[in-house]
Design a protein around this motif. Structure first.
Motif, PDB file in Angstrom:
ATOM      1  N   GLU A  58      -9.320   7.417  -2.618  1.00 36.60           N
ATOM      2  CA  GLU A  58      -7.804   7.781  -2.408  1.00 36.60           C
ATOM      3  C   GLU A  58      -7.324   8.921  -3.308  1.00 36.60           C
ATOM      4  O   GLU A  58      -6.512   9.539  -2.542  1.00 36.60           O
ATOM      5  CB  GLU A  58      -6.993   6.587  -3.000  1.00 36.60           C
ATOM      6  CG  GLU A  58      -6.885   5.207  -2.394  1.00 36.60           C
ATOM      7  CD  GLU A  58      -6.436   5.264  -1.019  1.00 36.60           C
ATOM      8  OE1 GLU A  58      -5.346   6.349  -0.502  1.00 36.60           O
ATOM      9  OE2 GLU A  58      -6.674   4.514  -0.069  1.00 36.60           O
ATOM     10  N   TRP A 101     -11.007   2.013   5.024  1.00 31.10           N
ATOM     11  CA  TRP A 101     -12.096   2.487   3.953  1.00 31.10           C
ATOM     12  C   TRP A 101     -13.551   1.813   4.686  1.00 31.10           C
ATOM     13  O   TRP A 101     -14.549   2.392   4.376  1.00 31.10           O
ATOM     14  CB  TRP A 101     -11.904   2.210   2.799  1.00 31.10           C
ATOM     15  CG  TRP A 101     -10.898   3.293   2.231  1.00 31.10           C
ATOM     16  CD1 TRP A 101      -9.735   3.007   1.573  1.00 31.10           C
ATOM     17  CD2 TRP A 101     -10.949   4.778   2.095  1.00 31.10           C
ATOM     18  NE1 TRP A 101      -8.930   4.094   1.174  1.00 31.10           N
ATOM     19  CE2 TRP A 101      -9.728   5.245   1.558  1.00 31.10           C
ATOM     20  CE3 TRP A 101     -11.960   5.535   2.566  1.00 31.10           C
ATOM     21  CZ2 TRP A 101      -9.622   6.436   1.268  1.00 31.10           C
ATOM     22  CZ3 TRP A 101     -11.789   7.016   2.375  1.00 31.10           C
ATOM     23  CH2 TRP A 101     -10.519   7.522   1.955  1.00 31.10           C
ATOM     24  N   THR A 142       0.850  -1.214   0.168  1.00 26.03           N
ATOM     25  CA  THR A 142       0.085   0.077   0.051  1.00 26.03           C
ATOM     26  C   THR A 142       0.830   1.170   0.038  1.00 26.03           C
ATOM     27  O   THR A 142       1.726   1.375   0.625  1.00 26.03           O
ATOM     28  CB  THR A 142      -0.881   0.034   1.304  1.00 26.03           C
ATOM     29  OG1 THR A 142      -1.614  -1.108   1.251  1.00 26.03           O
ATOM     30  CG2 THR A 142      -1.833   1.180   1.237  1.00 26.03           C
ATOM     31  N   LYS A 201      -5.739  12.425  -1.055  1.00 29.04           N
ATOM     32  CA  LYS A 201      -4.567  12.746  -1.465  1.00 29.04           C
ATOM     33  C   LYS A 201      -4.584  14.102  -1.537  1.00 29.04           C
ATOM     34  O   LYS A 201      -3.665  15.019  -1.086  1.00 29.04           O
ATOM     35  CB  LYS A 201      -4.140  12.130  -2.829  1.00 29.04           C
ATOM     36  CG  LYS A 201      -2.685  12.470  -3.221  1.00 29.04           C
ATOM     37  CD  LYS A 201      -2.250  12.268  -4.467  1.00 29.04           C
ATOM     38  CE  LYS A 201      -0.873  12.781  -4.923  1.00 29.04           C
ATOM     39  NZ  LYS A 201      -0.650  12.380  -6.119  1.00 29.04           N
ATOM     40  N   ALA A 253      -1.910   6.123   1.211  1.00 31.79           N
ATOM     41  CA  ALA A 253      -2.988   5.385   0.861  1.00 31.79           C
ATOM     42  C   ALA A 253      -3.480   4.803   2.272  1.00 31.79           C
ATOM     43  O   ALA A 253      -2.747   4.282   3.049  1.00 31.79           O
ATOM     44  CB  ALA A 253      -2.946   4.336  -0.197  1.00 31.79           C
TER      45      ALA A 253
END
Length: 113
Positions: A91, A38, A28, A95, A32
């Motif tokens: 994701e 999640w 990962t 970011k 992330a």
């Protein structure tokens, strides 16, 4: 030969020790979140229902607005996308916006990264 054997054993013990200590040994990316993170956020946002349309302007397990969903590469509605597609878009949002995009549920899910 004993030195090599000890190195291999020590290396294996080190890897096992790091994994037991919770040090990530995954592929990962550093920024992330894990799938389980999640899933925890989605459980808070939508009861973990990835295909939900709550008719409040937010869609999918992570409750994307249509505007955010499209801005980060989604098509259609998030509620019609797969869980993996929703996570890929999330994701991108993470970011650029950080966990503030999910201000309550990221805290409840103990999201980091």
């Amino acid at each position: 030969m004993r030195t090599i054997l000890r190195s291999r054993v020590t290396g294996a013990i080190t890897i096992i020790g790091l994994a037991a200590a919770g040090v990530g040994l995954t592929a990962t990316p550093a920024n992330a979140a894990s799938v389980s993170t999640w899933e925890r956020v989605a459980k808070c946002e939508s009861g973990g229902r990835w295909h939900i349309n709550t008719h409040n302007g937010y869609y999918g397990g992570l409750q994307f607005s249509a505007r955010t969903w499209h801005a980060y590469g989604g098509s259609g509605l998030a509620s019609n996308a797969s869980k993996s597609k929703q996570i890929r878009i999330a994701e991108k949002v993470l970011k650029h916006q950080g966990w503030g995009a999910w201000p309550v549920c990221s805290v409840r899910a103990h999201a980091r990264g």
